[in-house]
Write an enzyme that holds these catalytic residues in place. Structure first.
Site, PDB file in Angstrom:
ATOM      1  N   THR A 150      61.362  83.733 -37.700  1.00 29.71           N
ATOM      2  CA  THR A 150      60.700  83.620 -39.007  1.00 29.71           C
ATOM      3  C   THR A 150      61.695  83.829 -40.138  1.00 29.71           C
ATOM      4  OG1 THR A 150      58.600  84.327 -38.066  1.00 29.71           O
ATOM      5  CG2 THR A 150      58.834  84.534 -40.453  1.00 29.71           C
ATOM      6  N   CYS A 151      62.621  84.746 -39.955  1.00 30.26           N
ATOM      7  CA  CYS A 151      63.613  85.034 -40.996  1.00 30.26           C
ATOM      8  C   CYS A 151      64.467  83.814 -41.285  1.00 30.26           C
ATOM      9  CB  CYS A 151      64.501  86.202 -40.570  1.00 30.26           C
ATOM     10  SG  CYS A 151      63.582  87.692 -40.150  1.00 30.26           S
TER      11      CYS A 151
END
Length: 160
Positions: A48-49
């Site tokens: 996600t980052c």
């Protein structure tokens, strides 16, 4: 206890990558006299980052600055070399300052750390975003575990 709106960010020293190599950077260097959008990720190169969080702030950098943000900073409990490699991988070219909280001292001091040992990650930061003006928190958006909504660049823009 976690930091809250109205609190002053604690003094801390991070590491950042410069043309001359790794260098320390303090909370005063980052926040003094500025409006700063700070966001934290559990780890560089995590799904996600890398797919959403950092790219969103890179993409929305001009819009955030147009709303009064002087600088955009990403912090992670990673070392400075990992942060440098991640910035290169993500094509960061000055839009976002990547800082390493390698030992998690800042993250612990603001009460937004978590134990990621069951995932083999050790101590990490919760996902959040905040705005600080001259080091005083004016907005704070902490994600629930496993979520990515309120710490996004888009959400932060809506709040400015």
């Amino acid at each position: 206890m976690a930091i809250k709106v109205g609190d002053t960010l604690p003094a801390a020293t991070f590491m950042t990558s410069t043309a001359e190599g790794p260098a320390p950077i303090s909370t005063d260097d980052i926040f003094k006299g500025k409006a700063v959008a700070l966001f934290a990720v559990p780890g560089a190169f995590t799904p996600t980052c890398s797919a959403k969080h950092l790219p969103g702030f890179k993409e929305k950098a001009d819009e955030l600055k147009a709303k009064g943000v002087d600088s955009i900073v990403c912090v992670s409990v990673n070392d400075v070399f990992v942060m440098k490699a991640w910035g290169k991988d993500q094509g960061i070219d000055g839009e976002v300052l990547l800082i390493a909280d390698g030992n998690g001292d800042f993250t612990k001091a603001i009460g937004l750390d978590f134990d990621g040992s069951k995932f083999g990650m050790g101590a990490r930061s919760q996902r959040y975003s905040l705005v600080a003006k001259d080091g005083v928190v004016t907005q704070l958006h902490v994600e629930d575990a496993g979520q990515f909504k309120v710490s996004s660049a888009e959400y932060l823009l809506e709040q400015l």
